[in-house]
Write a protein that holds these residues in place. Structure first.
Motif, short mmCIF file in Angstrom:
data_model
loop_
_atom_site.label_atom_id
_atom_site.label_comp_id
_atom_site.label_asym_id
_atom_site.label_seq_id
_atom_site.Cartn_x
_atom_site.Cartn_y
_atom_site.Cartn_z
N ALA A 63 1.01 -0.90 0.37
CA ALA A 63 -0.21 0.69 -0.09
C ALA A 63 1.02 1.24 0.04
CB ALA A 63 -1.15 -0.08 1.16
N VAL A 64 0.93 2.04 -0.80
CA VAL A 64 1.21 3.15 -1.28
C VAL A 64 0.82 4.39 -0.84
CG1 VAL A 64 3.75 1.79 -2.72
CG2 VAL A 64 1.13 2.88 -4.12
N GLY A 65 -0.78 4.46 -0.80
CA GLY A 65 -1.53 5.42 -0.46
C GLY A 65 -2.34 5.61 -0.14
N VAL A 66 -3.42 6.06 1.12
CA VAL A 66 -4.63 6.39 1.04
C VAL A 66 -5.26 7.21 1.15
CG1 VAL A 66 -6.38 5.42 3.19
CG2 VAL A 66 -4.07 4.78 3.22
N ASP A 67 -6.31 6.95 0.29
CA ASP A 67 -7.38 8.69 0.00
C ASP A 67 -8.70 8.47 0.45
OD1 ASP A 67 -9.00 10.53 -0.90
OD2 ASP A 67 -8.24 10.30 -3.42
N PRO A 68 -8.83 8.89 2.18
CA PRO A 68 -9.83 8.34 2.69
C PRO A 68 -11.42 9.09 1.93
CG PRO A 68 -8.13 9.04 4.48
CD PRO A 68 -7.73 9.49 2.82
N SER A 69 -10.79 10.24 1.21
CA SER A 69 -12.61 10.66 0.81
C SER A 69 -12.86 10.10 -0.56
CB SER A 69 -11.84 11.66 0.24
OG SER A 69 -11.24 12.28 -0.92
N ALA A 70 -11.85 8.87 -0.98
CA ALA A 70 -12.62 8.33 -1.76
C ALA A 70 -12.67 6.79 -1.33
CB ALA A 70 -11.89 7.98 -3.08
N LYS A 71 -12.66 6.50 -0.15
CA LYS A 71 -12.59 5.08 0.42
C LYS A 71 -11.35 4.47 -0.84
CE LYS A 71 -15.94 4.90 4.44
NZ LYS A 71 -16.86 3.75 4.82
N ALA A 72 -10.55 4.37 -0.45
CA ALA A 72 -9.55 3.57 -1.27
C ALA A 72 -8.19 3.92 -1.03
CB ALA A 72 -9.81 4.62 -3.20
N VAL A 73 -7.02 2.86 -1.43
CA VAL A 73 -5.58 2.03 -1.23
C VAL A 73 -5.13 1.96 -1.95
CG1 VAL A 73 -3.97 0.89 0.48
CG2 VAL A 73 -6.14 1.89 1.41
N THR A 112 -2.90 -0.54 -8.48
CA THR A 112 -4.09 -0.64 -8.31
C THR A 112 -4.82 0.26 -7.55
OG1 THR A 112 -6.37 -2.44 -8.74
CG2 THR A 112 -4.01 -2.85 -6.94
N VAL A 113 -6.09 0.03 -7.43
CA VAL A 113 -7.10 0.70 -6.20
C VAL A 113 -8.15 -0.21 -5.66
CG1 VAL A 113 -8.52 2.30 -5.37
CG2 VAL A 113 -6.40 2.72 -7.65
N GLU A 114 -7.71 -0.70 -4.34
CA GLU A 114 -8.50 -1.42 -3.66
C GLU A 114 -9.75 -0.27 -3.20
OE1 GLU A 114 -8.98 -4.83 -2.97
OE2 GLU A 114 -7.59 -5.14 -4.96
N HIS A 115 -10.63 -0.53 -2.98
CA HIS A 115 -11.90 0.16 -2.34
C HIS A 115 -12.28 -0.78 -1.42
CE1 HIS A 115 -12.06 3.49 -5.63
NE2 HIS A 115 -12.25 2.63 -6.43
N TYR A 116 -13.03 0.50 -0.50
CA TYR A 116 -13.17 -0.36 1.18
C TYR A 116 -14.23 0.19 1.30
CZ TYR A 116 -10.58 4.02 3.36
OH TYR A 116 -10.49 5.29 4.05
N PRO A 175 -10.32 9.45 14.70
CA PRO A 175 -11.39 10.47 15.07
C PRO A 175 -11.16 11.15 13.41
CG PRO A 175 -9.59 10.14 16.41
CD PRO A 175 -9.33 9.03 15.41
N GLY A 176 -12.43 11.12 12.55
CA GLY A 176 -12.50 11.88 11.70
C GLY A 176 -12.41 11.46 10.29
N LEU A 177 -11.82 9.96 10.20
CA LEU A 177 -11.84 9.21 8.90
C LEU A 177 -12.55 8.41 8.84
CD1 LEU A 177 -7.90 9.00 8.66
CD2 LEU A 177 -9.77 10.44 7.60
N ASP A 178 -13.96 8.08 7.99
CA ASP A 178 -15.18 6.77 8.49
C ASP A 178 -14.56 5.85 7.82
OD1 ASP A 178 -18.01 6.15 8.66
OD2 ASP A 178 -17.96 6.55 6.10
N GLY A 179 -14.83 4.78 8.82
CA GLY A 179 -14.52 3.37 8.39
C GLY A 179 -12.93 3.30 8.45
N ILE A 228 -1.77 10.22 -5.28
CA ILE A 228 -3.04 8.81 -4.96
C ILE A 228 -3.71 9.89 -5.50
CG2 ILE A 228 -3.71 9.04 -2.69
CD1 ILE A 228 -1.67 9.24 -1.35
N ALA A 229 -4.40 11.09 -5.24
CA ALA A 229 -6.21 11.47 -5.72
C ALA A 229 -6.50 11.10 -7.76
CB ALA A 229 -5.90 13.25 -5.72
N SER A 230 -4.56 11.37 -8.16
CA SER A 230 -4.94 11.20 -9.70
C SER A 230 -5.19 9.42 -10.16
CB SER A 230 -3.43 11.44 -10.04
OG SER A 230 -2.51 10.72 -9.71
N HIS A 231 -4.35 8.54 -8.70
CA HIS A 231 -5.15 6.88 -9.04
C HIS A 231 -6.74 6.81 -8.73
CE1 HIS A 231 -1.32 4.94 -10.56
NE2 HIS A 231 -0.70 6.29 -9.43
N THR A 232 -6.68 7.37 -7.40
CA THR A 232 -8.48 7.05 -6.96
C THR A 232 -9.32 7.99 -7.10
OG1 THR A 232 -8.45 9.23 -5.03
CG2 THR A 232 -7.09 6.82 -4.54
N ALA A 233 -9.16 8.54 -8.85
CA ALA A 233 -10.28 9.99 -9.13
C ALA A 233 -10.92 9.07 -9.30
CB ALA A 233 -9.78 11.06 -9.63
#
Length: 451
Positions: free
Chosen positions: A79-89, A99-103, A293-297, A441-446
């Motif tokens: 795992a090289v990055g986490v995007d909590p807003s997109a719920k993606a790793v 690749t991107v793993e959604h959670y 705190p502040g990060l859903d799930g 990270i954002a470019s991968h999860t967008a």
């Protein structure tokens, strides 16, 4: 209704125990489980010094995840990055593919890396003791220094190759120095023409005491055992500079050597820095139920999380030990299951069961449930604890067999060559430069545009 996705990052003590317990608590229809890890084994870190000294085979301490997990899909990558807003790793697989793993629920257990300081030369010339590859490389390297010294007619080269430096007076550094000194003391006697008095191992730590967590009496006992064996222990001292053949200490001493093993503490995985979340000395701040705190799930535990230690007090933080990581994994699994079923979470609470330090042979110091032990009784407790903590019967049998064989037949001094020619730096082994910036990270999860 879609099945909730639970992604676990890291296959160490915390991550593996979380996945294992979730498989027991949740039915197949309740959640889809994925575990992201670069290796398909759970590494039993406390026994790496035994691997480095050749007492244990690597397979003994690398417990296959597929023996432990049955419904969890293993994603072979880092795992090289986490995007909590997109719920993606963002995951970089072992073949280089990204690749991107959604959670729906994310469990962060990326562990730690060797702590480095801005000391000239350490990044280029030191190797750690955090991975199986590092332990294998250290073993080959140390034995090669003996072989090269025996084959050399230059007295300066012999002295340089027979001097070794371990930095870090904690458990990893102390056990590494103790076991490798034990190995080389036996090996040098079988090298014709080598003077055993030239063999020197230095254990260096900036702290004023060796393993202060043990208490004054046991720490002093461990120090006495090491010094009686012939190790040179320097406390209140650190490294000022390292080169390919010299380590300069802060007290001005220059030690000629080609071996610098760096175990001066750990730092949380750089993955934590990719999240926009509160940290405490680099560790992700979590509530007592292990949620961030502040990060859903999102839950965090193990070395990368600042977990409140309720057994010690409201402001205490759990130490980064295997004992806490395993039990945090159990609690995280129960709290995720509770969240899925609409039940309230429970706080993590565990009183430390004690400490064990294996110094090789029949020597050890242990403090199980506050009882101070030394010598053979401490060694029995230490090795008994390790056997119990290994998660499969085959791993326990391999370990016990290896220990017995070493006790009966002694050491073998074989260079495997598996790590020959590989760059041997902390960055190369621990992949600390693999992580992405927030923009990447954002470019991968967008969301991708559809034509």
């Amino acid at each position: 209704m879609a099945v909730p996705r639970i992604v676990i990052v890291g296959g160490g003590f915390a991550g593996m125990e979380t996945a294992r317990r979730l498989e027991r608590i949740l039915g197949p229809a309740e959640a889809r489980l994925r575990l992201v890890a670069p290796y398909s084994h759970q590494l039993y870190l406390p026994l790496l010094p035994h691997v480095a000294s050749g007492i244990l085979t690597p397979q003994s301490v690398a417990v296959p995840l597929r023996r432990l997990l049955h419904r969890t899909l293993l994603v072979p990558g880092q795992a090289v990055g986490v995007d909590p807003s997109a719920k993606a790793v963002v995951v970089r697989k072992i073949n280089g593919e990204t690749t991107v793993e959604h959670y729906d629920y994310l469990v962060l257990t990326p562990g730690s890396v060797t702590r480095q300081f801005d000391i000239p030369g350490v990044n280029q010339h030191a190797v750690g003791m955090k991975t199986l590859a590092e332990a294998a490389w250290v073993r080959d390297h140390v034995i090669s220094q003996l072989d090269l010294a025996a084959a050399s007619s230059d007295p300066v080269e012999r002295e340089t190759r027979l001097q070794f430096v371990v930095v870090g007076g904690g458990y990893a550094g102390t056990e590494t120095a103790a076991y490798l000194h034990h190995l080389t003391t036996a090996a040098v006697k079988r090298c014709p023409g080598l003077d055993p008095s030239l063999l020197k191992w230095h254990l260096v730590d900036i702290a004023p005491k060796l393993m202060p967590e043990l208490g004054d009496r046991l720490g002093a006992k461990a120090l006495a055992i090491l010094e009686r064996r012939g190790l040179h222990v320097s406390l209140g001292v650190s490294v000022a500079e390292a080169t390919a053949d010299t380590v300069t200490l802060t007290d001005g001493r220059k030690l000629r050597c080609h071996t610098l093993i760096w175990t001066a503490g750990v730092a949380p995985s750089p993955l934590i820095a990719t999240l926009d979340a509160k940290t405490d000395r680099g560790r992700l701040v979590v509530r007592d139920d292990l949620a961030v705190p502040g990060l859903d799930g999102v839950f965090a535990l193990g070395d990368a999380a600042a977990v409140p230690d309720l057994a010690k007090g409201p402001d205490a933080i759990c130490p980064p030990t295997a004992q806490h990581a395993m039990r945090q994994g159990w609690r995280a699994a129960k709290n995720i299951a509770a969240a899925l079923r609409g039940a309230p979470p429970s706080p993590y609470h565990h009183r430390d069961l004690g400490l064990v330090v294996d110094l090789g042979g029949v020597q050890a110091v242990s403090k199980p449930v506050g009882v101070e032990l030394t010598g053979l009784p401490a060694q029995v407790v230490a090795r008994g604890y390790h056997l119990g903590a290994l998660r499969t019967v085959p791993a326990r049998l391999r370990t016990l067999t290896n220990w017995t064989l070493n006790a009966m037949a002694g050491y073998d001094f074989v260079r495997t060559g598996f790590q020959g020619g590989r760059p041997a730096t902390l960055k190369d082994f621990e992949r600390t430069d693999a992580y992405l910036t927030p923009d990447l990270i954002a470019s991968h999860t967008a969301p991708k545009a559809v034509d």
